[in-house]
Write a protein that holds these residues in place. Structure first.
Motif, PDB file in Angstrom:
ATOM      1  N   LEU A   6       0.987  -1.315  -0.026  1.00 29.48           N
ATOM      2  CA  LEU A   6       0.011   0.037   0.080  1.00 29.48           C
ATOM      3  C   LEU A   6       0.801   1.267   0.254  1.00 29.48           C
ATOM      4  CD1 LEU A   6      -3.052   1.024   0.138  1.00 29.48           C
ATOM      5  CD2 LEU A   6      -2.214   2.000   2.354  1.00 29.48           C
ATOM      6  N   ILE A   8       0.529   5.678  -0.028  1.00 30.76           N
ATOM      7  CA  ILE A   8      -0.090   6.680  -0.151  1.00 30.76           C
ATOM      8  C   ILE A   8       0.533   8.066  -0.264  1.00 30.76           C
ATOM      9  CG2 ILE A   8      -1.650   8.303   1.641  1.00 30.76           C
ATOM     10  CD1 ILE A   8      -1.992   6.024   3.622  1.00 30.76           C
ATOM     11  N   LEU A  41      -9.684  11.772   3.981  1.00 26.88           N
ATOM     12  CA  LEU A  41      -9.531  10.951   5.095  1.00 26.88           C
ATOM     13  C   LEU A  41     -10.300  11.887   6.205  1.00 26.88           C
ATOM     14  CD1 LEU A  41      -6.012   9.214   5.284  1.00 26.88           C
ATOM     15  CD2 LEU A  41      -8.341   8.349   4.315  1.00 26.88           C
ATOM     16  N   LYS A  45     -10.914   7.418   9.955  1.00 23.06           N
ATOM     17  CA  LYS A  45     -10.366   6.431   8.748  1.00 23.06           C
ATOM     18  C   LYS A  45      -8.827   6.686   8.902  1.00 23.06           C
ATOM     19  CE  LYS A  45     -10.631   3.970   5.346  1.00 23.06           C
ATOM     20  NZ  LYS A  45     -11.382   2.871   5.165  1.00 23.06           N
ATOM     21  N   PHE A  49      -6.407   3.699  10.743  1.00 25.31           N
ATOM     22  CA  PHE A  49      -5.119   3.294   9.772  1.00 25.31           C
ATOM     23  C   PHE A  49      -3.839   3.347  10.537  1.00 25.31           C
ATOM     24  CE2 PHE A  49      -1.666   3.871   6.754  1.00 25.31           C
ATOM     25  CZ  PHE A  49      -1.732   2.999   6.048  1.00 25.31           C
ATOM     26  N   VAL A  73      -4.522   7.140  -2.391  1.00 26.19           N
ATOM     27  CA  VAL A  73      -4.227   5.679  -1.835  1.00 26.19           C
ATOM     28  C   VAL A  73      -4.057   4.829  -3.043  1.00 26.19           C
ATOM     29  CG1 VAL A  73      -4.980   6.040   0.473  1.00 26.19           C
ATOM     30  CG2 VAL A  73      -6.484   5.077  -1.387  1.00 26.19           C
ATOM     31  N   GLU A 127      -3.013  -3.145   5.375  1.00 24.70           N
ATOM     32  CA  GLU A 127      -3.098  -1.875   4.794  1.00 24.70           C
ATOM     33  C   GLU A 127      -3.767  -1.859   3.428  1.00 24.70           C
ATOM     34  OE1 GLU A 127       0.609   0.012   4.837  1.00 24.70           O
ATOM     35  OE2 GLU A 127       0.792   0.069   7.057  1.00 24.70           O
ATOM     36  N   TYR A 130      -7.331  -2.305   4.273  1.00 26.32           N
ATOM     37  CA  TYR A 130      -7.901  -1.288   4.832  1.00 26.32           C
ATOM     38  C   TYR A 130      -8.597  -0.389   3.875  1.00 26.32           C
ATOM     39  CZ  TYR A 130      -8.638   2.307   8.248  1.00 26.32           C
ATOM     40  OH  TYR A 130      -9.122   3.151   9.401  1.00 26.32           O
ATOM     41  N   PHE A 131      -7.958  -0.046   2.693  1.00 27.80           N
ATOM     42  CA  PHE A 131      -8.486   0.769   1.734  1.00 27.80           C
ATOM     43  C   PHE A 131      -9.134   0.171   0.453  1.00 27.80           C
ATOM     44  CE2 PHE A 131      -5.532   3.754   3.807  1.00 27.80           C
ATOM     45  CZ  PHE A 131      -6.318   4.853   4.103  1.00 27.80           C
TER      46      PHE A 131
END
Ligand code: CMP
Length: 140
Positions: A6, A8, A41, A45, A49, A73, A127, A130-131
């Motif tokens: 992941l 970001i 976010l 959220k 994370f 993301v 991760e 999570y998204f």
């Protein structure tokens, strides 16, 4: 092995208009973007994370920074993607990041440090999930 990690692109880098330049570094290094979305976010959220950092003194600043503007993301896929992305990012503190890394070139501080990347296969798995739902990740 082919891995997924992941990534970001944080609010500072989005605000600096360098999403494309950062994506180019991933692609030039042989990582494929197999999922991507821009999101704003909220505290819940972002806090969820970074739950592992909840007791750290910087947690509050981290959550307020990560909710200060939109982030991108994304899931990066490729051979050794987790370590490869961490090499491309450079050290967490941009002052300590090697020349030519994303953080050396685009980040200003340990909070506004341009990018996040999963640090292990266990965190990558958590991760990414999570998204992204499984059907939001496009096989290559
Ligand atoms: P990231 O890789 O997204 O994971 C947690 C973030 O907390 C980290 O990048 C930094 O932006 C931020 N942070 C702020 N202070 C610290 C610190 N002292 N140590 C580690 N991370 C920090």
């Amino acid at each position: 092995a082919v891995e997924r990690t992941l990534s970001i692109i944080k609010p500072d880098a989005v605000a600096k208009n360098v999403i494309g330049q950062i994506n180019a570094r991933f692609e030039e290094a042989g990582l494929s973007i197999v999922a991507m979305k821009m999101v704003q976010l909220d505290d819940e959220k972002a806090g969820g994370f970074y739950a592992e950092h909840k007791e750290r003194p910087f947690f509050g600043d981290l959550v307020s920074f990560m909710t200060s503007g939109p982030v991108v993301v994304q899931v990066l896929e490729g051979e050794g993607a987790i370590a490869k992305n961490r090499d491309l990012m450079g050290a967490t503190n941009p002052q300590e990041a090697a020349a030519g890394t994303i953080r050396a070139d685009f980040a200003q501080s340990i909070d506004a440090n341009a990018v996040h990347g999963s640090d292990s296969s266990a965190s990558a798995e958590r991760e990414v999930a999570y998204f992204f739902a499984a059907d939001e990740i496009c096989a290559r």
